[in-house]
Write a protein that holds these residues in place. Structure first.
Motif, short mmCIF file in Angstrom:
data_model
loop_
_atom_site.label_atom_id
_atom_site.label_comp_id
_atom_site.label_asym_id
_atom_site.label_seq_id
_atom_site.Cartn_x
_atom_site.Cartn_y
_atom_site.Cartn_z
N ASP A 258 -43.26 79.40 53.03
CA ASP A 258 -43.16 80.58 53.91
C ASP A 258 -42.01 81.48 53.49
OD1 ASP A 258 -45.35 80.09 55.51
OD2 ASP A 258 -44.20 79.03 57.06
N ALA A 259 -40.87 80.86 53.19
CA ALA A 259 -39.69 81.63 52.80
C ALA A 259 -39.91 82.33 51.46
CB ALA A 259 -38.47 80.72 52.73
N PHE A 260 -40.58 81.65 50.54
CA PHE A 260 -40.84 82.24 49.23
C PHE A 260 -41.72 83.48 49.37
CE2 PHE A 260 -43.46 82.72 45.42
CZ PHE A 260 -42.48 82.75 44.42
N VAL A 261 -42.79 83.38 50.17
CA VAL A 261 -43.69 84.51 50.36
C VAL A 261 -42.96 85.67 51.04
CG1 VAL A 261 -45.77 85.28 51.57
CG2 VAL A 261 -45.74 83.06 50.40
N ALA A 262 -42.07 85.32 51.97
CA ALA A 262 -41.31 86.35 52.69
C ALA A 262 -40.08 86.83 51.92
CB ALA A 262 -40.88 85.83 54.05
N LYS A 263 -39.86 86.25 50.71
CA LYS A 263 -38.71 86.57 49.87
C LYS A 263 -37.40 86.31 50.61
CE LYS A 263 -41.23 89.94 47.10
NZ LYS A 263 -41.29 91.32 46.55
N GLU A 264 -37.38 85.17 51.29
CA GLU A 264 -36.19 84.73 52.02
C GLU A 264 -35.73 83.39 51.48
OE1 GLU A 264 -37.53 86.70 56.32
OE2 GLU A 264 -37.57 84.51 56.02
N LYS A 265 -34.53 82.99 51.84
CA LYS A 265 -34.01 81.70 51.43
C LYS A 265 -34.41 80.65 52.46
CE LYS A 265 -29.73 79.35 50.06
NZ LYS A 265 -28.26 79.49 49.88
N PRO A 266 -35.02 79.54 52.05
CA PRO A 266 -35.46 78.53 53.03
C PRO A 266 -34.28 77.76 53.63
CG PRO A 266 -35.80 77.71 50.80
CD PRO A 266 -35.35 79.15 50.65
N ALA A 267 -34.48 77.34 54.86
CA ALA A 267 -33.51 76.47 55.53
C ALA A 267 -34.19 75.11 55.70
CB ALA A 267 -33.09 77.04 56.88
N PHE A 268 -33.70 74.11 54.99
CA PHE A 268 -34.32 72.79 55.02
C PHE A 268 -33.75 71.95 56.16
CE2 PHE A 268 -34.53 73.90 50.40
CZ PHE A 268 -35.92 74.06 50.35
#
Length: 271
Positions: A258-268
């Protein structure tokens, strides 16, 4: 539930858990963190605790004082050899060293050895079982086993050749000597070497990064690499497929995509 913390200064093993990082500290500085029975009992219990704790996402193993760990407490061992104490070496390998090493090497989360000083014998072996080894620049390794006419233990016959190759491992095991921090870096026995004034910060930075990562993925990578070391390609590919199926179903994987598609950094979240 987070593992109970041990901060009693009289305890031979300390445990603190901060921001999902569990720090296990060998705490017999006057004995250079030599491993007597009480220390081995508590170390095993502590390592198994943090291995099973879902709130712990990274484990750091270190020592107090000027040594990381010099291995077996030889004074106690000598008493056993003379029949003055019930601590035969063969029993302690089976009862302590093997299960401690297995728990360290197989737990499904990253392990960092923060080598703050000399690491010898079983102490060096414990460091070899970690994924990352950060050494203060005055630290060093010494296998030491053959120097007291013993075979190697605590997994060094398995870990050391995989880190440095068989020929160098045989040299280090047959002819024990102190391997400096810089040589350890050159050989692949250190991930990073830092001066004393930057040691704590370097360990903290790496541990924080690991604890904020995709824990299930890290654990699966760790297990897959270990599995492939002892299995043929076809079986290793099948094991990889199992781990890919596992990690593909995690919350972290969905969040990352989701973060990749939104060009955001993921929070694991580690699950």
């Amino acid at each position: 539930m987070t593992a109970p913390q041990t901060t009693d200064e009289a305890s031979p093993v300390l445990l603190t858990v901060v921001d999902s990082v569990a720090t296990i500290t060998l705490n017999r500085p006057d004995a250079m963190n030599g491993l007597d029975v009480a220390t081995k009992d508590l170390l095993l219990e502590t390592v198994q605790q943090v291995a099973e704790d879902p709130e712990v996402r990274c484990v750091v193993l270190t020592g107090s004082g000027r040594a990381f760990c010099v291995g077996q407490d030889l004074k106690e061992h000598l008493a056993g050899l003379k029949g003055d104490a019930d601590v035969p070496l063969s029993d302690t390998v089976e009862k302590h060293y093997n299960p401690i090493l297995l728990a360290l090497a197989t737990m499904p989360k990253p392990v960092v050895a923060a080598v703050n000083g000399v690491a010898a014998g079983a102490g060096a072996s414990l460091a070899f079982a970690a994924d990352f080894r950060i050494l203060v620049d005055t630290a060093g390794y010494n296998t030491s086993f053959a120097g007291v006419a013993l075979s190697c233990d605590t997994g060094s016959s398995w870990t050391l050749p995989r880190l440095v190759g068989r020929a160098k491992a045989m040299e280090l095991l047959y002819f024990p000597r102190t391997v400096s921090a810089q040589e350890a870096l050159d050989l692949g026995l250190a991930t990073q070497v830092v001066p004393e004034d930057g040691f704590r910060a370097a360990v903290g930075e790496l541990a924080t990064r690991l604890a904020a990562g995709p824990t299930v993925a890290f654990g699966s990578i760790r297990q897959a690499v270990a599995y492939s070391a002892a299995h043929p390609l076809e079986e290793s590919l099948a094991f990889e497929a199992e781990k890919m199926a596992l990690t593909g179903g995690t919350e972290d994987h969905l969040a990352a995509v989701d973060a990749f598609v939104a060009k955001e950094k993921p929070a694991f979240r580690g699950r």
